[in-house]
Design a protein around this motif. Structure first.
Motif, PDB file in Angstrom:
ATOM      1  N   ALA A 112       9.586  -4.957  -5.029  1.00  0.00           N
ATOM      2  CA  ALA A 112      10.638  -5.828  -5.554  1.00  0.00           C
ATOM      3  C   ALA A 112      11.542  -5.074  -6.521  1.00  0.00           C
ATOM      4  O   ALA A 112      12.765  -5.252  -6.514  1.00  0.00           O
ATOM      5  CB  ALA A 112      10.021  -7.047  -6.241  1.00  0.00           C
ATOM      6  N   ALA A 113      10.954  -4.225  -7.361  1.00  0.00           N
ATOM      7  CA  ALA A 113      11.760  -3.441  -8.300  1.00  0.00           C
ATOM      8  C   ALA A 113      12.699  -2.495  -7.567  1.00  0.00           C
ATOM      9  O   ALA A 113      13.872  -2.335  -7.956  1.00  0.00           O
ATOM     10  CB  ALA A 113      10.847  -2.659  -9.235  1.00  0.00           C
ATOM     11  N   ARG A 116      12.108  -6.691 -14.159  1.00  0.00           N
ATOM     12  CA  ARG A 116      10.860  -7.113 -14.805  1.00  0.00           C
ATOM     13  C   ARG A 116       9.995  -7.822 -13.770  1.00  0.00           C
ATOM     14  O   ARG A 116      10.315  -8.923 -13.330  1.00  0.00           O
ATOM     15  CB  ARG A 116      11.138  -8.072 -15.962  1.00  0.00           C
ATOM     16  N   GLN A 117       8.912  -7.173 -13.397  1.00  0.00           N
ATOM     17  CA  GLN A 117       8.013  -7.743 -12.394  1.00  0.00           C
ATOM     18  C   GLN A 117       6.731  -8.212 -13.081  1.00  0.00           C
ATOM     19  O   GLN A 117       6.089  -7.444 -13.793  1.00  0.00           O
ATOM     20  CB  GLN A 117       7.700  -6.707 -11.314  1.00  0.00           C
ATOM     21  N   VAL A 118       6.388  -9.484 -12.875  1.00  0.00           N
ATOM     22  CA  VAL A 118       5.273 -10.118 -13.579  1.00  0.00           C
ATOM     23  C   VAL A 118       4.335 -10.805 -12.587  1.00  0.00           C
ATOM     24  O   VAL A 118       4.662 -10.982 -11.414  1.00  0.00           O
ATOM     25  CB  VAL A 118       5.796 -11.139 -14.610  1.00  0.00           C
ATOM     26  N   SER A 119       3.193 -11.224 -13.104  1.00  0.00           N
ATOM     27  CA  SER A 119       2.147 -11.767 -12.233  1.00  0.00           C
ATOM     28  C   SER A 119       2.501 -13.117 -11.624  1.00  0.00           C
ATOM     29  O   SER A 119       1.925 -13.489 -10.592  1.00  0.00           O
ATOM     30  CB  SER A 119       0.840 -11.905 -13.024  1.00  0.00           C
ATOM     31  N   ASP A 120       3.442 -13.844 -12.225  1.00  0.00           N
ATOM     32  CA  ASP A 120       3.796 -15.167 -11.708  1.00  0.00           C
ATOM     33  C   ASP A 120       4.296 -15.118 -10.267  1.00  0.00           C
ATOM     34  O   ASP A 120       4.118 -16.070  -9.508  1.00  0.00           O
ATOM     35  CB  ASP A 120       4.902 -15.797 -12.560  1.00  0.00           C
ATOM     36  N   THR A 163      16.921  -2.826  -7.650  1.00  0.00           N
ATOM     37  CA  THR A 163      17.723  -1.737  -8.213  1.00  0.00           C
ATOM     38  C   THR A 163      18.414  -0.891  -7.158  1.00  0.00           C
ATOM     39  O   THR A 163      19.334  -0.124  -7.487  1.00  0.00           O
ATOM     40  CB  THR A 163      16.856  -0.816  -9.079  1.00  0.00           C
ATOM     41  N   GLY A 164      17.979  -0.983  -5.906  1.00  0.00           N
ATOM     42  CA  GLY A 164      18.548  -0.165  -4.857  1.00  0.00           C
ATOM     43  C   GLY A 164      18.125   1.290  -4.909  1.00  0.00           C
ATOM     44  O   GLY A 164      18.756   2.153  -4.287  1.00  0.00           O
ATOM     45  N   MET A 174      -1.337   0.988  -6.947  1.00  0.00           N
ATOM     46  CA  MET A 174      -0.109   0.263  -6.622  1.00  0.00           C
ATOM     47  C   MET A 174       1.019   1.236  -6.301  1.00  0.00           C
ATOM     48  O   MET A 174       1.773   1.039  -5.338  1.00  0.00           O
ATOM     49  CB  MET A 174       0.282  -0.652  -7.793  1.00  0.00           C
ATOM     50  N   ALA A 175       1.162   2.295  -7.111  1.00  0.00           N
ATOM     51  CA  ALA A 175       2.200   3.290  -6.866  1.00  0.00           C
ATOM     52  C   ALA A 175       2.000   3.966  -5.517  1.00  0.00           C
ATOM     53  O   ALA A 175       2.954   4.153  -4.749  1.00  0.00           O
ATOM     54  CB  ALA A 175       2.199   4.318  -7.996  1.00  0.00           C
ATOM     55  N   LYS A 176       0.763   4.333  -5.211  1.00  0.00           N
ATOM     56  CA  LYS A 176       0.493   4.999  -3.937  1.00  0.00           C
ATOM     57  C   LYS A 176       0.783   4.070  -2.769  1.00  0.00           C
ATOM     58  O   LYS A 176       1.330   4.490  -1.738  1.00  0.00           O
ATOM     59  CB  LYS A 176      -0.954   5.489  -3.901  1.00  0.00           C
ATOM     60  N   ALA A 177       0.440   2.798  -2.912  1.00  0.00           N
ATOM     61  CA  ALA A 177       0.690   1.842  -1.842  1.00  0.00           C
ATOM     62  C   ALA A 177       2.186   1.633  -1.609  1.00  0.00           C
ATOM     63  O   ALA A 177       2.608   1.336  -0.482  1.00  0.00           O
ATOM     64  CB  ALA A 177       0.024   0.506  -2.167  1.00  0.00           C
ATOM     65  N   ALA A 178       2.985   1.780  -2.667  1.00  0.00           N
ATOM     66  CA  ALA A 178       4.441   1.628  -2.560  1.00  0.00           C
ATOM     67  C   ALA A 178       5.139   2.946  -2.257  1.00  0.00           C
ATOM     68  O   ALA A 178       6.362   2.990  -2.158  1.00  0.00           O
ATOM     69  CB  ALA A 178       4.999   1.041  -3.858  1.00  0.00           C
ATOM     70  N   ASP A 179       4.368   4.026  -2.130  1.00  0.00           N
ATOM     71  CA  ASP A 179       4.890   5.352  -1.784  1.00  0.00           C
ATOM     72  C   ASP A 179       5.831   5.895  -2.852  1.00  0.00           C
ATOM     73  O   ASP A 179       6.850   6.522  -2.554  1.00  0.00           O
ATOM     74  CB  ASP A 179       5.595   5.324  -0.427  1.00  0.00           C
TER      75      ASP A 179
END
Length: 228
Positions: A158-159, A141-145, A163-164, A182-187
């Motif tokens: 981080a996700a 669970r990735q949140v803005s905090d 999870t590996g 965001m998805a594109k930046a994380a490939d």
């Protein structure tokens, strides 16, 4: 699917799994009203959903002083919490059609891991998960905090680390340009939903799109060569 090879499906929340726009619009209206500022129109407010609140208010009220925007962030949070407490999570943030059933269907596949990456706070996400009885559904669970605002790739990175799972075995499911960027930046790959807060034409760069949750397994199978 190769036994033991894990795949990660990361969902956005507001505008993808649940429709919180009524409370979002009302809370933002109260935040602007307390500063005696004109309330942005619906399209403008929904256009920033997914960003962290400080970034969202910076875009909606760029001429306001920093301290005024800080008060608006606090005012929005207080108003949103009050509205949710009054109506209850099921009414405040109802599932989109098919969302709950699809989450349970995907969770039942041993090789699939589910996660979320949202502009919500930890407290807000936890309340939503509790209210919809989704405890144990999401392994990450990735949140803005804890991250820069979308579209920075920090949440997805981080996700993946938690999870590996390798980037090629992960996909983001979301409704906004911020999710796609965001998805594109994380490939990792991106599946856009057509029912959310950004118009479908704005998400034309996604790897795939769906008009209903029942379409999601077919898109995943096409991406990964799986049978879900």
């Amino acid at each position: 699917m190769t036994v033991g090879r894990l795949r990660l499906i990361i969902f956005d929340v507001d505008g993808t799994l649940v429709d919180s726009q009524s409370d979002i619009l009302a809370a933002m209206g109260q935040a602007f009203a307390q500063e005696r500022l004109p309330v942005p129109d619906k399209a403008s407010v929904l256009g920033i959903v997914g960003l962290s609140l400080p970034e969202a208010l910076l875009r909606l009220a760029p001429q306001s002083a920093d301290d005024a925007r800080a008060r608006m962030v606090a005012g929005y949070k207080d108003a949103y919490m009050s509205l949710r407490a009054k109506a209850g999570v099921a009414q405040s943030s109802p599932f989109y059609p098919g969302a709950r059933d699809m989450l349970h269907r995907l969770q039942a596949v041993p090789e699939l891991l589910l996660g979320v990456a949202t502009g919500k706070s930890r407290r807000g996400l936890d309340k939503l998960i509790e209210g919809h009885a989704l405890e144990g559904m999401f392994v990450t669970r990735q949140v803005s905090d804890h991250h820069p605002s979308k579209p920075h790739p920090s949440m997805i990175e981080a996700a993946l680390a938690e999870t590996g799972v390798a980037p090629e075995d992960a996909v983001m499911v979301g409704d906004t340009v911020f999710d796609m960027e965001m998805a594109k930046a994380a490939d990792i790959r991106m599946i856009a939903v057509s029912w959310g807060y950004h118009p479908p034409e704005a998400l034309a760069g996604a790897d795939a799109s769906i008009d209903r949750f029942d379409d999601l397994p077919d898109r995943l199978n096409a991406m990964w060569g799986t049978r879900i």
